[in-house]
Every structure is written in structure tokens, then in C-alpha cells.
Motif scaffolding. Structure first.
Motif, PDB file in Angstrom:
ATOM      1  N   THR A   9      17.093  -3.345  -1.319  1.00  0.00           N
ATOM      2  CA  THR A   9      15.737  -3.667  -1.746  1.00  0.00           C
ATOM      3  C   THR A   9      15.260  -4.927  -1.024  1.00  0.00           C
ATOM      4  OG1 THR A   9      16.238  -2.738  -3.906  1.00  0.00           O
ATOM      5  CG2 THR A   9      14.304  -4.132  -3.771  1.00  0.00           C
ATOM      6  N   THR A  11      14.854  -5.999   1.864  1.00  0.00           N
ATOM      7  CA  THR A  11      14.827  -5.418   3.210  1.00  0.00           C
ATOM      8  C   THR A  11      14.755  -6.445   4.335  1.00  0.00           C
ATOM      9  OG1 THR A  11      12.430  -5.126   3.071  1.00  0.00           O
ATOM     10  CG2 THR A  11      13.801  -3.262   2.413  1.00  0.00           C
ATOM     11  N   ASN A  33      14.426   4.358   6.296  1.00  0.00           N
ATOM     12  CA  ASN A  33      13.504   3.943   5.240  1.00  0.00           C
ATOM     13  C   ASN A  33      13.661   4.894   4.059  1.00  0.00           C
ATOM     14  OD1 ASN A  33      12.353   1.826   6.715  1.00  0.00           O
ATOM     15  ND2 ASN A  33      10.856   3.188   7.638  1.00  0.00           N
ATOM     16  N   CYS A  34      13.630   4.358   2.851  1.00  0.00           N
ATOM     17  CA  CYS A  34      13.770   5.208   1.667  1.00  0.00           C
ATOM     18  C   CYS A  34      13.011   4.582   0.498  1.00  0.00           C
ATOM     19  CB  CYS A  34      15.233   5.421   1.323  1.00  0.00           C
ATOM     20  SG  CYS A  34      16.147   3.921   0.921  1.00  0.00           S
ATOM     21  N   GLU A  35      12.901   5.343  -0.588  1.00  0.00           N
ATOM     22  CA  GLU A  35      12.293   4.825  -1.796  1.00  0.00           C
ATOM     23  C   GLU A  35      12.926   5.502  -3.004  1.00  0.00           C
ATOM     24  OE1 GLU A  35       8.070   5.738  -2.163  1.00  0.00           O
ATOM     25  OE2 GLU A  35       8.330   7.329  -0.707  1.00  0.00           O
ATOM     26  N   ASN A  39       9.408   5.421  -7.740  1.00  0.00           N
ATOM     27  CA  ASN A  39       8.332   5.184  -6.787  1.00  0.00           C
ATOM     28  C   ASN A  39       7.721   6.514  -6.333  1.00  0.00           C
ATOM     29  OD1 ASN A  39       6.765   3.270  -5.436  1.00  0.00           O
ATOM     30  ND2 ASN A  39       7.982   3.411  -3.584  1.00  0.00           N
ATOM     31  N   LYS A  64       8.465  -1.758  -3.512  1.00  0.00           N
ATOM     32  CA  LYS A  64       8.200  -1.305  -2.159  1.00  0.00           C
ATOM     33  C   LYS A  64       9.325  -0.390  -1.707  1.00  0.00           C
ATOM     34  CE  LYS A  64      10.399  -5.447  -0.474  1.00  0.00           C
ATOM     35  NZ  LYS A  64      10.377  -6.599   0.325  1.00  0.00           N
ATOM     36  N   GLU A  65       9.201   0.071  -0.498  1.00  0.00           N
ATOM     37  CA  GLU A  65      10.261   0.903   0.061  1.00  0.00           C
ATOM     38  C   GLU A  65      11.535   0.093   0.234  1.00  0.00           C
ATOM     39  OE1 GLU A  65       8.992   2.796   3.652  1.00  0.00           O
ATOM     40  OE2 GLU A  65       7.775   4.241   2.571  1.00  0.00           O
ATOM     41  N   SER A  66      12.633   0.804   0.263  1.00  0.00           N
ATOM     42  CA  SER A  66      13.937   0.204   0.510  1.00  0.00           C
ATOM     43  C   SER A  66      14.418   0.642   1.878  1.00  0.00           C
ATOM     44  CB  SER A  66      14.932   0.667  -0.557  1.00  0.00           C
ATOM     45  OG  SER A  66      14.501   0.299  -1.833  1.00  0.00           O
ATOM     46  N   LYS A  67      15.535   0.103   2.273  1.00  0.00           N
ATOM     47  CA  LYS A  67      16.196   0.518   3.510  1.00  0.00           C
ATOM     48  C   LYS A  67      17.586   1.018   3.129  1.00  0.00           C
ATOM     49  CE  LYS A  67      13.261  -1.327   6.620  1.00  0.00           C
ATOM     50  NZ  LYS A  67      12.568  -0.563   7.601  1.00  0.00           N
TER      51      LYS A  67
END
Length: 113
Positions: A9, A11, A33-35, A39, A64-67
């Protein structure tokens, strides 16, 4: 061998993590990139299951998006990689930081030597 998976999270730390792992000879990570599920549901017109609907308002605050990073490591490299990640993010167990897990790999082809 182990597949180390990091879902991050925090990132902004990912470039340092990847650079640190490569620099230490700990594989050649792949970053995606992931979520999270909340979300995805929040962005859709789909009505979430009852448990998600209640949780969404309690824990989901515009995440927000995660990695996601994946890297195949030798068994004896896992502890060193986890330590590097933990130090880089300032403690993986801190809230809103990420999660690390490993999965045994029985066979792999195509890794750089």
C-alpha cells in the motif's frame, strides 16, 4: 525455491525495494498495479454483499491502488529479502503498509543465472 509476493500500500517505497533486491542479487522482481476488493466494489454499480457494505464505510476511505511485487527466490534468500523490505518500508506490520507471503515453487524455467 519460493515465490515471494509483496502487496504494498505504501507504493512510494516500491522503487527502493526493487532496486535493493536487484542490488543484493535477490532476483529480478515483477511489479504489477493492483487494487483491493473493496476498492473494486466501490467503483462499480454492483451491490456489495452485506458484510462488504458495512465494512466499506468503516475501513475503506478512498484507498488508492497498490503495487504487487513477485520474485522467485532460493529458500535461503527469503529471510534477507523480507528483512530488506521490512527496513525499507519502516516496518511491514505497521498499518496501511502491506503484506508479504511466500508460496513454494516446485519448478521454474527462464530465470536469469
Amino acid at each position: 525455491m519460493q515465490l515471494l509476493v509483496l502487496i504494498l500500500t505504501k507504493t512510494e517505497c516500491m522503487p527502493l525495494i526493487v532496486s535493493g533486491l536487484v542490488g543484493a542479487g535477490l532476483g529480478d522482481p515483477t511489479v504489477i498495479n493492483c487494487e483491493g476488493a473493496l476498492n473494486v466494489i466501490d467503483k462499480s454499480n454492483v451491490e456489495p454483499p452485506p458484510i462488504f457494505g458495512g465494512l466499506r464505510y468503516m475501513i475503506h476511505q478512498g484507498k488508492k491502488e497498490s503495487k504487487m511485487m513477485m520474485v522467485v527466490l532460493k529458500d535461503d534468500q527469503v529471510a534477507k529479502a523480507k528483512k530488506l523490505i521490512d527496513e525499507t518500508v519502516g516496518g511491514i506490520k505497521n498499518p496501511n503498509t502491506g503484506i508479504i507471503f511466500t508460496v513454494p515453487v516446485s519448478d521454474v524455467d527462464g530465470l536469469r543465472s
